[in-house]
Design a protein around this motif. Structure first.
Motif, short mmCIF file in Angstrom:
data_model
loop_
_atom_site.label_atom_id
_atom_site.label_comp_id
_atom_site.label_asym_id
_atom_site.label_seq_id
_atom_site.Cartn_x
_atom_site.Cartn_y
_atom_site.Cartn_z
N LEU A 193 -103.18 41.45 -53.14
CA LEU A 193 -104.38 40.63 -53.32
C LEU A 193 -104.08 39.14 -53.17
O LEU A 193 -104.94 38.36 -52.76
N HIS A 194 -102.83 38.75 -53.47
CA HIS A 194 -102.43 37.35 -53.37
C HIS A 194 -101.80 37.03 -52.02
O HIS A 194 -101.32 35.91 -51.81
N GLY A 195 -101.79 38.01 -51.10
CA GLY A 195 -101.19 37.81 -49.80
C GLY A 195 -102.13 37.13 -48.82
O GLY A 195 -103.11 36.48 -49.20
N SER A 196 -101.85 37.30 -47.53
CA SER A 196 -102.65 36.69 -46.46
C SER A 196 -103.32 37.79 -45.65
O SER A 196 -102.65 38.69 -45.14
N TYR A 197 -104.66 37.75 -45.58
CA TYR A 197 -105.38 38.77 -44.82
C TYR A 197 -106.72 38.22 -44.35
O TYR A 197 -107.28 37.30 -44.93
N ASN A 198 -107.19 38.83 -43.25
CA ASN A 198 -108.50 38.46 -42.73
C ASN A 198 -109.59 39.28 -43.42
O ASN A 198 -109.30 40.15 -44.25
N GLU A 199 -110.84 39.03 -43.08
CA GLU A 199 -111.94 39.68 -43.79
C GLU A 199 -111.99 41.19 -43.62
O GLU A 199 -112.19 41.91 -44.61
N PRO A 200 -111.81 41.75 -42.40
CA PRO A 200 -111.84 43.21 -42.29
C PRO A 200 -110.77 43.89 -43.15
O PRO A 200 -111.05 44.90 -43.81
N VAL A 201 -109.57 43.35 -43.15
CA VAL A 201 -108.51 43.91 -43.99
C VAL A 201 -108.84 43.68 -45.47
O VAL A 201 -108.65 44.56 -46.31
N GLY A 202 -109.36 42.49 -45.78
CA GLY A 202 -109.69 42.18 -47.16
C GLY A 202 -110.74 43.12 -47.73
O GLY A 202 -110.64 43.54 -48.88
N ARG A 203 -111.75 43.45 -46.93
CA ARG A 203 -112.78 44.38 -47.41
C ARG A 203 -112.18 45.75 -47.72
O ARG A 203 -112.49 46.36 -48.75
N GLN A 204 -111.32 46.22 -46.84
CA GLN A 204 -110.67 47.51 -47.09
C GLN A 204 -109.76 47.45 -48.32
O GLN A 204 -109.73 48.38 -49.13
N ALA A 249 -105.05 33.33 -47.95
CA ALA A 249 -104.03 32.66 -47.14
C ALA A 249 -102.71 32.57 -47.88
O ALA A 249 -102.05 31.52 -47.91
N GLY A 250 -102.30 33.66 -48.50
CA GLY A 250 -101.03 33.68 -49.21
C GLY A 250 -99.84 33.74 -48.26
O GLY A 250 -99.99 33.72 -47.04
N HIS A 251 -98.65 33.88 -48.83
CA HIS A 251 -97.43 33.84 -48.01
C HIS A 251 -97.18 35.16 -47.28
O HIS A 251 -96.78 35.16 -46.11
N ARG A 252 -97.41 36.28 -47.93
CA ARG A 252 -97.10 37.57 -47.32
C ARG A 252 -98.27 38.06 -46.49
O ARG A 252 -99.41 38.11 -46.95
N ARG A 253 -98.00 38.46 -45.25
CA ARG A 253 -99.04 38.96 -44.36
C ARG A 253 -99.39 40.40 -44.74
O ARG A 253 -98.50 41.26 -44.82
N ILE A 254 -100.66 40.66 -44.98
CA ILE A 254 -101.12 41.99 -45.38
C ILE A 254 -101.91 42.60 -44.22
O ILE A 254 -102.79 41.96 -43.65
N GLY A 255 -101.58 43.84 -43.88
CA GLY A 255 -102.25 44.51 -42.77
C GLY A 255 -102.71 45.91 -43.12
O GLY A 255 -102.69 46.33 -44.28
N GLN A 256 -103.09 46.65 -42.09
CA GLN A 256 -103.64 47.99 -42.27
C GLN A 256 -102.65 48.94 -42.95
O GLN A 256 -103.04 49.78 -43.76
N THR A 257 -101.38 48.78 -42.63
CA THR A 257 -100.36 49.65 -43.22
C THR A 257 -100.33 49.51 -44.75
O THR A 257 -100.18 50.50 -45.47
N ASP A 258 -100.48 48.29 -45.22
CA ASP A 258 -100.49 48.05 -46.67
C ASP A 258 -101.69 48.71 -47.33
O ASP A 258 -101.57 49.32 -48.40
#
Length: 455
Positions: free
Chosen positions: A201-212, A153-162
């Motif tokens: 790694l210190h950003g904000s991501y859900n579990e599917p994105v986190g696993r990838q 739950a960090g500040h920067r949103r991390i998604g598939q593009t990252d």
């Protein structure tokens, strides 16, 4: 104003007085040296060094951390460097050598390792191979309960593009590593991990994105370790491979975990720990079967076979080679990108290694010749295989061995890989009886020149 004199370290004296039975200065120095050696740090402390500490001198890191660890063990309570009257660093001497129990600890350990490597911290420079850490890491990998849930739950949103960007960079680094050797890419990989992957790694991501994210980071961390291994920086390679294994576990990617365990087995054989190599290979096989990847299972049997060959156990080696062949016949073309290298040519090369180590040079030459039918782009691998063939031919056909070795030299001159130099030295050694022959003598002089100049 004159320099202030050092003040006696009364805290260290009091701790030593507290030990029962009393720990002598010589005993403390010996224990600190032994603890350093256990994590791949070579130290030269003796009783005179302890005398200087008592007088107020501060040892360089990781000395304070190791002293505190020894006193923790002796006194039976936690001691930190400040308790010893010393200022310790932020990171312990065994940074990266432990398979962390929690996901938060794993992220902290990996990112601290990258940062310390970028900063060229003293305890990482020249770290040697630590014999106990791989068995401990593989055991924890097998027994750690799960699954884990990599969310943040960090500040920067991390998604598939990252994640895709890291994956693209990993592929580029992998290709470069194969073409130019680990020495030309390792520092760039580590800087990328530190500057670009740490914020993800210190950003904000859900579990599917986190696993990838953790899986892709594990691939890149493994590659950084492999590059260190290629430079024969074995203690550093261990730290990266253990952290890669931990991240693969966080990602729930047991196939990638098997691949990393196989890499550990590969290194263990190389540094003369074939028993550990067999154990690591067998742990990898458990994971490979769970992943349902026959090609990966085949690779894990191959590294076990090489471990047996290094132990001169021809019977167990043959059993593992047969198991590898059976698994390979079940493999299909669908496999992860990190397993693309494992093909028939690679199988032949590993088989040749086994027969060479067992002293069967005729069969080693046969399989080494087959290994040259390999895909483009694997220049370092081709250099390895040419040297392997030259080594196998050295006794029966030294002129051909020198010719093939010269072909390898032409490739190696464009690489930065200390392992290729080890292969060259092996060929040179096997041709030592033929120095009266001009072409052999010329080749051996060339090898000596290139390995002395760059190692």
């Amino acid at each position: 104003m004159g320099r202030q004199p050092k003040q006696p370290n009364r805290q260290l004296v009091e701790l030593l007085d507290e030990t029962r039975p009393p720990l002598s200065r010589k005993g403390l120095a010996r224990r600190v040296v032994e603890r350093g050696r256990a994590v791949g740090v070579e130290l030269r402390y003796d009783h005179t060094a302890v005398g200087r500490w008592v007088a107020g001198e501060q040892p360089n890191s990781p000395g304070p951390e190791l002293i505190a660890e020894v006193l923790t063990e002796v006194l039976g309570r936690r001691v930190v460097p400040s308790d010893c009257g010393m200022s310790g660093g932020q990171n312990p001497a065994d940074l990266g050598l432990e398979f962390s129990l929690s996901l938060a600890e794993a992220t902290a350990a990996a990112t601290a390792l990258w940062r310390s490597d970028v900063e060229r911290r003293r305890f990482l420079l020249g770290a040697s191979y630590a014999v106990a850490v791989y068995p401990a890491a593989s055991m924890r990998w097998l027994t750690l309960p799960g699954p884990e849930h990599p969310v943040s739950a960090g500040h920067r949103r991390i998604g598939q593009t990252d994640v895709d960007a890291v994956r693209t960079m990993t592929k580029a680094f992998r290709d470069l590593d194969n073409r130019v050797g680990g020495g030309k890419v390792r520092s760039t990989i580590v800087h990328y991990l530190h500057s670009s992957v740490t914020p993800l790694l210190h950003g904000s991501y859900n579990e599917p994105v986190g696993r990838q994210l953790f899986a892709t980071t594990a691939e890149l961390t493994k590659l950084a370790g492999w590059a260190a291994y290629d430079l024969e920086e074995h203690g550093l390679a261990q730290r990266y491979l253990i952290q890669a294994l931990r991240m693969s576990r966080a990602a729930g990617n047991i196939g990638l975990g098997a691949e990393i365990l196989a890499a550990m087995s590969h290194q263990a054989t190389y540094v003369g720990r074939p028993g550990d190599a067999v154990d690591l290979a067998r742990a990898a096989q458990i994971a490979a079967r769970g992943a349902g990847l026959a090609a990966l299972e085949s690779e894990c049997h191959m590294v076990e076979a090489h471990g047996h060959a290094a132990r001169a156990d021809s019977s167990s080696c043959a059993t593992s080679l047969n198991a590898a062949e059976r698994a390979f016949t079940r493999a299909d073309s669908s496999r992860p990108a990190w397993l693309d290298y494992f093909d028939g040519a690679y199988m032949s090369a590993k088989t040749a290694h086994c027969f060479r180590d067992l002293g069967d040079f005729a069969r080693a030459a046969q399989f080494a010749g087959q290994s040259l039918n390999m895909s483009d782009g694997y220049l370092r691998g081709r250099a390895f295989n040419l040297c392997l063939l030259a080594s196998a031919l050295a006794h029966d056909d030294p002129h051909e061995a020198a010719r093939i070795g010269t072909e390898a030299l032409d490739i190696i001159s464009g690489l930065e890989s200390h392992r290729t130099h080890a292969y060259l030295r092996e060929v040179r050694h096997r041709l030592a009886a033929y120095t009266a022959l001009p072409d052999i003598d010329h080749f051996r002089r060339q090898v000596l020149a290139i390995t002395m100049r760059t190692d």
